[in-house]
Design an enzyme around this catalytic site. Structure first.
Site, short mmCIF file in Angstrom:
data_model
loop_
_atom_site.label_atom_id
_atom_site.label_comp_id
_atom_site.label_asym_id
_atom_site.label_seq_id
_atom_site.Cartn_x
_atom_site.Cartn_y
_atom_site.Cartn_z
CD GLU A 164 -3.14 0.91 1.91
OE1 GLU A 164 -3.58 -0.25 1.86
OE2 GLU A 164 -3.78 1.87 2.36
NE ARG A 165 -2.45 5.20 -0.38
CZ ARG A 165 -3.39 5.61 -1.23
NH1 ARG A 165 -3.11 5.82 -2.50
NH2 ARG A 165 -4.61 5.80 -0.81
CE LYS A 284 -6.57 2.89 8.56
NZ LYS A 284 -6.15 3.06 7.16
CD GLU A 288 -7.99 6.16 5.72
OE1 GLU A 288 -7.17 5.24 5.61
OE2 GLU A 288 -7.80 7.30 5.25
CE LYS A 357 -1.55 8.55 8.85
NZ LYS A 357 -2.26 8.50 7.56
CG ASP A 362 -3.55 10.90 5.19
OD1 ASP A 362 -2.49 10.43 5.62
OD2 ASP A 362 -4.40 10.24 4.57
CD GLU A 384 1.64 6.41 11.08
OE1 GLU A 384 1.15 5.84 12.08
OE2 GLU A 384 1.10 6.40 9.96
CD GLU A 390 -0.88 8.12 0.63
OE1 GLU A 390 -0.39 7.74 1.72
OE2 GLU A 390 -2.10 8.10 0.40
C1 BDP Z 1 -3.52 7.34 3.99
C2 BDP Z 1 -3.32 6.37 2.88
C3 BDP Z 1 -3.97 5.04 3.14
C4 BDP Z 1 -3.55 4.52 4.51
C5 BDP Z 1 -3.87 5.57 5.55
C6 BDP Z 1 -3.38 5.20 6.93
O1 BDP Z 1 -3.86 6.92 1.70
O2 BDP Z 1 -3.59 4.17 2.13
O3 BDP Z 1 -4.17 3.34 4.81
O4 BDP Z 1 -3.22 6.78 5.22
O5 BDP Z 1 -2.42 5.83 7.38
O6 BDP Z 1 -2.64 8.40 3.78
O7 BDP Z 1 -3.93 4.34 7.58
#
Ligand code: BDP
Length: 696
Positions: A164-165, A284, A288, A357, A362, A384, A390
């Protein structure tokens, strides 16, 4: 040179004096004891010596006699250290090291001493680094120790090897062939991390798959944990909150349900039976679409503490992410983490770290620091960062992230004390039971050069250095990386340094100047998309820039969402005034008319246009600087970067043209005379489709 060797490409020593000094030491290496980490040190010394001196080290069997270089721990060397020396080294704490001349019975030896074997390994890497950068001086004493306990890479790697990313090929974890087949690359990965002091790695995506917690996968993970142990690296895994349902046959994942508690306890026991020093879980939850305690009416503390209790008897850590927000809540996304976590302050177990973060939205090209830093004082917060780019050019752009991370770490929070900074908050344990943490989302993949873009290696490097010491200056890190990567020519170094240190500001200029944010292409996040609208509002661009015929920007003052109130009053007060807030955050917190006057006298619209244009010019300058280095860098790496910089310039123009044409379609204002006018028309940019953009 394809970049595979990273910053550990030990080149032959040219300087005769340095060569004599190093050879002299490597001709008499004595180890004070035996352990797996010393085997690792031996291998590294052999590799370095072969490359730098074209000979193997000579090991001495006797402590005195012919030995020149002593390697061991403080305990092992206690008989040859004075009490004062022992005290000084002890003070450095776990993982700290000391290296320098040691006089014993009238003879001078050179010693590399750690408080534990891994500290000794760090000392050896630091010594080798000083040889490569020509800063080694056998008569001076160097000592160092990490300011942060857990220095961790987070891989967002899926079990099917997609990342992912990830923009550097597939996942380096070859789950299919593990545990039977051990890719030699795992060792080089461990060496690289240990050379930076990185001591923890979470192997799997935060959007987790419960299968990683099955016995079959534990056997695979064990192989990696065993390999990484001598390098001082602990393995963590992401835990899917609903795993009791997916792999435990339960009907619920309610953290207060006794069966669920039992499931996690047993899973954890099993994990430790394979990996006695397993690091813990990273979670997590309720973010999302990921499952979490909210499904059962429980809060984050109840969810985290249940897992923390399972880990506590084994010394494991539970890292819980603060990246939570929901579109069902009618609240500025910027505010949501604080709203969730501030009321829970002090309610988490001692072995929980909340991983936050760097900014509240984000990983945007630039964000003000996350208001949680400073706002909670009884809960351990970890940082983080995102090393993978990304939102910062992915694998095509040279964007050196150390200046951005430095900006965040050095930000003053004014809480808990007037002198507090983000770095001091992250470095300070709540009490002696707590561990501190800096994590970085990895940019590593199967590409030969590991990071896709050669300069992505600099971001991995800088992350490791800042995790070790968050107070470091990004310029010093840059200099070091350049020397290790391209050699010691000072002219070359100064040119590359300028490119690197200016690259982040350039990217902010051509992507999201003056505090704009989240205006990239939908879903893949590649390229500009200021027009993105429809669907979930907090995933669109219009939600964030709020441009209309009168003005632009997100009002987060008391007349808007009031996210500013989540910062210390000193900050809230200064930043709530559009004439006082640092302009880099202007539109992050203010919605302002297009003719608002900037500090340089320009209108806001002209200022925006000028920033976009400047970003493009900076990208072109980087390209020219690199071109001027032709012949001074090996053709393979030169051409690799040359091609990517050409793409970067095109992408910078694309960002500028698309964004300026879009904003102009809203305000109908002319472009300032001095900028290069965007080519094409808005419809053209909107029509571009990227079915093959790097996936999610
Ligand atoms: C976002 C990304 C996504 C991640 C999410 C995360 O687009 O793919 O799953 O962060 O940090 O920036 O959980």
């Amino acid at each position: 040179n394809d970049g595979y060797k990273l910053w550990l490409d030990y080149q032959p020593i040219q300087d005769p004096e340095l060569k004599t000094q190093v050879k002299n030491l490597l001709d008499g290496v004595f180890f004070y004891g035996e352990n797996d980490t010393y085997q690792v040190i031996k291998k590294e010394l052999e590799l370095a010596s072969e490359n730098m001196l074209d000979q193997s080290p000579i090991y001495s069997q006797e402590r005195l006699g012919n030995s020149k270089l002593w390697i061991g721990t403080r305990d092992q060397l206690s008989q040859v250290l004075s009490l004062t020396q022992q005290g000084e080294i002890r003070e450095l704490g776990a993982d700290g090291y000391w290296r320098g001349p040691l006089v014993f019975e009238g003879k001078t030896y050179y010693a590399i001493i750690g408080n534990n074997p891994v500290g000794t390994l760090y000392g050896v890497f630091n010594w080798l680094n000083s040889i490569q950068t020509k800063t080694f001086n056998s008569s001076s004493i160097i000592s160092d120790s990490p300011k942060v306990k857990v220095r961790m890479l987070n891989h967002w790697d899926n079990l099917d090897r997609t990342v992912e990313r990830g923009y550097a090929g597939a996942s380096i974890w070859d789950w299919h062939r593990l545990p039977g087949y051990v890719d030699p690359r795992y060792i080089d990965y461990a060496r690289a991390n240990a050379s930076l002091g990185i001591n923890a790695v979470s192997l799997t995506n935060v959007n987790a798959n419960a299968l990683i917690l099955t016995t079959d996968f534990m056997k695979k993970v064990k192989v990696l944990a065993d390999l990484f142990r001598p390098y001082g690296i602990k393995v963590f895994l992401t835990a899917r909150f609903s795993a009791p349902i997916q792999i435990g046959g339960l009907k619920t994942a309610d953290p207060l349900d006794p069966e669920v508690i039992k499931f996690w306890k047993e899973k954890t026991v099993e994990m430790y039976s394979f990996i006695p020093d397993f690091g813990g879980f990273l979670v997590k939850a309720n973010s999302e679409g990921q499952p979490g305690p909210h499904e059962y009416g429980r809060n984050h503390a109840e969810g985290a503490n249940m897992l923390a209790d399972a880990l506590a008897p084994h010394g494991g850590l539970l890292i819980w992410r603060a990246f939570v927000y929901s579109h069902e809540v009618d609240e500025d996304r910027h505010k949501q983490a604080n709203l969730e976590f501030e009321p829970l302050d002090g309610k988490f177990r001692d072995n929980v770290i909340i991983q936050v973060k760097n900014g509240a939205i984000d990983f945007q090209p630039r964000e003000p620091f996350h208001p949680l830093f400073g706002a909670v004082n009884h809960t351990q917060l970890g940082m983080e960062f995102q090393i993978t780019q990304e939102y910062l050019g992915q694998a095509t752009q040279l964007v050196f992230l150390a200046p951005m991370w430095e900006e965040v770490l050095k930000s003053k929070t004014f809480q808990p004390s007037q002198s507090s900074t983000v770095a001091s908050v992250v470095e300070t344990p709540i009490n002696e039971n707590h561990k501190t943490l800096i994590a970085g989302v990895s940019n590593i993949g199967t590409d030969r050069n590991w990071t896709g873009h050669l300069f992505g290696q600099a971001n991995w490097y800088a992350f490791g250095k800042l995790a070790w010491d968050p107070e470091l200056d990004s310029k010093a890190i840059t200099d070091e990386w350049i020397k290790l990567t391209f050699g010691n020519s000072s002219e070359l170094a100064s040119k590359i340094e300028t490119m690197m240190l200016e690259s982040h500001e350039a990217a902010v200029d051509y992507m999201t100047p003056l505090g704009l944010h989240h205006i990239m292409g939908r879903s893949h996040h590649y390229g500009p998309g200021p027009w993105v609208t429809g669907g979930r509002a907090d995933w669109t661009s219009l939600y964030y820039h709020r441009a209309d015929s009168l003005g632009i920007g997100f009002d987060r003052t008391s007349s808007g969402s009031d996210a500013l109130a989540q910062y210390a009053p000193e900050i809230a007060q200064e930043w709530s005034d559009p004439n006082q807030i640092p302009e880099k955050f202007l539109l992050w917190f203010h919605h302002l008319p297009w003719d608002f006057k900037l500090k340089n006298g320009m209108t806001l619209w002209d200022g925006i246009a000028n920033h976009y244009d400047l970003g493009v010019k900076k990208a072109r300058e980087m390209q020219q600087t690199w071109a001027s280095l032709k012949g001074e860098i090996d053709p393979e790496r030169f051409h690799h970067v040359e091609q990517l910089l050409a793409i970067q310039v095109e992408e910078a123009e694309w960002w500028r043209n698309a964004c300026l044409l879009y904003f102009q379609s809203i305000n109908h204002l002319p472009f300032p005379d001095n900028i290069e006018k965007p080519e094409g028309d808005l419809e053209y940019y909107k029509s571009l489709r990227f079915p093959n953009a790097p996936g999610i």
